[in-house]
Design a protein around this motif. Structure first.
Motif, PDB file in Angstrom:
ATOM      1  N   UNK A 118       0.827  -1.202   0.000  1.00 33.16           N
ATOM      2  CA  UNK A 118       0.000   0.000   0.000  1.00 33.16           C
ATOM      3  C   UNK A 118       0.866   1.258   0.000  1.00 33.16           C
ATOM      4  N   UNK A 119       1.971   1.218   0.715  1.00 33.07           N
ATOM      5  CA  UNK A 119       2.852   2.382   0.799  1.00 33.07           C
ATOM      6  C   UNK A 119       3.420   2.768  -0.565  1.00 33.07           C
ATOM      7  N   UNK A 120       3.483   1.805  -1.466  1.00 35.20           N
ATOM      8  CA  UNK A 120       4.050   2.059  -2.802  1.00 35.20           C
ATOM      9  C   UNK A 120       2.981   2.455  -3.821  1.00 35.20           C
ATOM     10  N   UNK A 141       3.943   2.929  -7.707  1.00 36.19           N
ATOM     11  CA  UNK A 141       3.779   1.670  -8.440  1.00 36.19           C
ATOM     12  C   UNK A 141       3.291   1.920  -9.869  1.00 36.19           C
ATOM     13  N   UNK A 142       3.734   1.092 -10.807  1.00 38.18           N
ATOM     14  CA  UNK A 142       3.219   1.171 -12.169  1.00 38.18           C
ATOM     15  C   UNK A 142       1.702   1.016 -12.147  1.00 38.18           C
ATOM     16  N   UNK A 143       1.029   1.789 -12.985  1.00 37.59           N
ATOM     17  CA  UNK A 143      -0.424   1.677 -13.050  1.00 37.59           C
ATOM     18  C   UNK A 143      -0.852   0.320 -13.598  1.00 37.59           C
ATOM     19  N   UNK A 144       0.002  -0.271 -14.428  1.00 33.12           N
ATOM     20  CA  UNK A 144      -0.254  -1.613 -14.964  1.00 33.12           C
ATOM     21  C   UNK A 144       1.085  -2.348 -14.982  1.00 33.12           C
ATOM     22  N   UNK A 145       1.120  -3.624 -14.581  1.00 32.47           N
ATOM     23  CA  UNK A 145       2.393  -4.339 -14.497  1.00 32.47           C
ATOM     24  C   UNK A 145       3.091  -4.469 -15.839  1.00 32.47           C
ATOM     25  N   UNK A 146       4.421  -4.552 -15.791  1.00 33.48           N
ATOM     26  CA  UNK A 146       5.178  -4.698 -17.034  1.00 33.48           C
ATOM     27  C   UNK A 146       5.217  -6.165 -17.475  1.00 33.48           C
ATOM     28  N   UNK A 199      -5.544   0.379  -6.567  1.00 36.42           N
ATOM     29  CA  UNK A 199      -5.554   1.105  -5.306  1.00 36.42           C
ATOM     30  C   UNK A 199      -4.678   2.354  -5.367  1.00 36.42           C
ATOM     31  N   UNK A 200      -4.237   2.712  -6.561  1.00 33.55           N
ATOM     32  CA  UNK A 200      -3.368   3.868  -6.727  1.00 33.55           C
ATOM     33  C   UNK A 200      -4.088   5.057  -7.326  1.00 33.55           C
ATOM     34  N   UNK A 211      -7.218   4.708 -13.986  1.00 37.35           N
ATOM     35  CA  UNK A 211      -8.484   5.300 -14.407  1.00 37.35           C
ATOM     36  C   UNK A 211      -9.348   4.286 -15.159  1.00 37.35           C
ATOM     37  N   UNK A 212      -9.284   3.031 -14.749  1.00 39.65           N
ATOM     38  CA  UNK A 212     -10.019   1.983 -15.448  1.00 39.65           C
ATOM     39  C   UNK A 212     -11.193   1.441 -14.658  1.00 39.65           C
ATOM     40  N   UNK A 213     -12.263   1.085 -15.355  1.00 37.68           N
ATOM     41  CA  UNK A 213     -13.368   0.284 -14.821  1.00 37.68           C
ATOM     42  C   UNK A 213     -14.119   0.899 -13.645  1.00 37.68           C
ATOM     43  N   UNK A 214     -14.099   2.196 -13.483  1.00 39.43           N
ATOM     44  CA  UNK A 214     -14.823   2.862 -12.391  1.00 39.43           C
ATOM     45  C   UNK A 214     -14.492   2.200 -11.059  1.00 39.43           C
ATOM     46  N   UNK A 215     -13.228   2.033 -10.788  1.00 37.90           N
ATOM     47  CA  UNK A 215     -12.772   1.367  -9.563  1.00 37.90           C
ATOM     48  C   UNK A 215     -12.143   2.393  -8.640  1.00 37.90           C
ATOM     49  N   UNK A 216     -12.654   2.488  -7.424  1.00 35.50           N
ATOM     50  CA  UNK A 216     -12.069   3.380  -6.442  1.00 35.50           C
ATOM     51  C   UNK A 216     -11.034   2.659  -5.596  1.00 35.50           C
TER      52      UNK A 216
END
Length: 456
Positions: free
Chosen positions: A18-20, A24-29, A69-70, A74-79
């Protein structure tokens, strides 16, 4: 490693993750995704040490996690999960109770009853309504439609519980031509058949046109939307619902995220008349920013909900207020606790500020992208920005480049038969600086495409 040590290790690893969230990358490489092959191992006879299993989960699973969680996702209306809601979920897991009735979890049942009252208050829905805390808008929508069909059949003298559907008077479902897939899924699972759905035409923003509303009667379920998933548009409830009520139809509103506009003085006008519906669904894990999976079925008539969902057994009997008699689940965890924690922590003003802030961010993105040469396809009245570049190829290329950068992530969609991209601003973590970054990245990618077109 004993139980307490293992839980402490998990907590340490979770805190580090969570601290990262900011970096953290918005999507994994690609490397992180390729590393997931390590999970593809044979099941052993003797089992593996618990601490080794936890370490593997973190060391390989965490780098491949999408940063939902970051602040730049901005995907899928996820908070992102509010800290208090995530912490409450940890307590619920520690309690490890079946929150079906007050007998299985007295504390959980008491808290969920308060959450129900607060939820109806902040959403300004009829206070006598019943709330079932379920897993998703899919499951909760199925619950509401089941209650609707049963009630309509009872009104024409058909005992659904005893006779089922064989020989029953037909019940029609009216949906918009941009109804969400989960609504269609619920109707399909319940046997309505997609060929039998009556489709209502919508305007350019995805709102049902009252002038073209199909005929309704007392054997009709009219399914409306609060927050179309691409445009964020709201059906004109103040015009549609009175027509439905005059005909004796049941009105259900799919408000997975848009129903939270009710909490905002600035946005409530979008939902005028919505409180006259018979049932509603919404998610906590979208705009209220609770952890997955937390959703709600809200039904004006508590007896209609309990009658459809009741699951009393000789060894587990309870009244209509018990959650097992309001949801699809008999064995369940207390999902309403996270709702209670979020509402208690934020209060009315905090929820309104969260919703309003996301809308302000979305409108700023929409204006900036239009200025940069993108085509904005919707009226940005909520937290959704629907857009495309000059061609489908360019739209796809920009979306793929944004994902590859790891700086931001947003998804694709089809709108009116053509490729489009969709930015959803839903996270409490997202601030002006993250919006600035997203705008700058999309400007940069658009300019890169322009330069490539000039110099093929």
């Amino acid at each position: 490693m004993d139980e307490i040590e293992l839980l402490a290790d998990a907590d340490t690893r979770a805190r580090r993750f969570v601290a990262a969230s900011e970096t953290r990358r918005a999507f994994p490489d690609a490397a992180a995704i390729a590393a997931l092959a390590a999970f593809d191992e044979a099941l052993t006879d003797a089992g593996c040490p618990a601490d080794e299993t936890l370490a593997m989960l973190d060391d390989i699973g965490s780098p491949a996690a999408v940063a939902g969680n970051g602040p730049r996702y901005f995907g899928f209306v996820v908070g992102a999960s509010l800290p208090v809601a995530a912490a409450a979920e940890r307590m619920v897991l520690a309690w490890d109770q079946s929150a079906s009735t007050s007998l299985g979890g007295p504390g959980a049942a008491a808290i969920e009853q308060v959450a129900e009252r607060w939820l109806l208050d902040i959403l300004r829905l009829p206070p006598q309504s019943a709330v079932g805390f379920g897993t998703s808008a899919s499951a909760c929508g199925l619950t509401c439609i089941t209650a609707a069909r049963r009630k309509l059949l009872a009104q024409v003298g058909w005992d659904f519980d005893r006779k089922g559907l064989a020989g029953a008077p037909p019940i029609r479902a009216v949906v918009s031509d941009v109804a969400h897939v989960t609504m269609i899924k619920a109707l399909r699972v319940l046997g309505f058949g997609t060929d039998n759905l009556v489709v209502a035409a919508t305007d350019g923003n995805g709102r049902i046109d009252p002038a073209r509303l199909p005929a309704l009667d007392d054997r009709t379920i009219l399914c409306l939307q609060a927050g179309e998933v691409n445009t964020g548009a709201f059906d004109p409830f103040a015009e549609l619902i009175p027509k439905a009520k005059a005909a004796g139809a049941w009105v259900h509103v799919d408000g997975a995220f848009g129903l939270w506009a009710r909490a905002s003085d600035r946005l409530r006008w979008l939902t005028e008349g919505i409180d006259q519906a018979d049932s509603w669904t919404t998610d906590g894990h979208k705009w209220l920013n609770t952890p997955y999976d937390c959703a709600m079925a809200l039904v004006r008539d508590p007896e209609a909900l309990a009658g459809a969902m009741t699951s009393d057994a000789a060894y587990s009997s309870a009244g209509g207020e018990a959650q097992k008699n309001r949801t699809m689940e008999f064995s369940r965890r207390a999902r309403g606790v996270a709702i209670w924690a979020a509402l208690r922590s934020l209060g009315r003003n905090g929820v309104a500020a969260l919703v309003d802030g996301c809308v302000t961010h979305a409108q700023r993105i929409g204006a900036a992208l239009e200025d940069a040469g993108y085509e904005i396809l919707n009226e940005v009245v909520l937290n959704q920005v629907l857009f495309r570049a000059e061609s489908e190829a360019e739209t796809l290329a920009i979306r793929e480049a944004a994902a590859a950068s790891g700086e931001i992530w947003f998804g694709g969609t089809m709108w009116r038969g053509q490729q489009a991209s969709r930015i959803s601003v839903s996270s409490w973590r997202t601030c002006d600086e993250h919006i600035d970054l997203a705008i700058a990245k999309l400007r940069q990618l658009k300019e890169r495409q322009r330069r490539g077109a000039r110099n093929p």
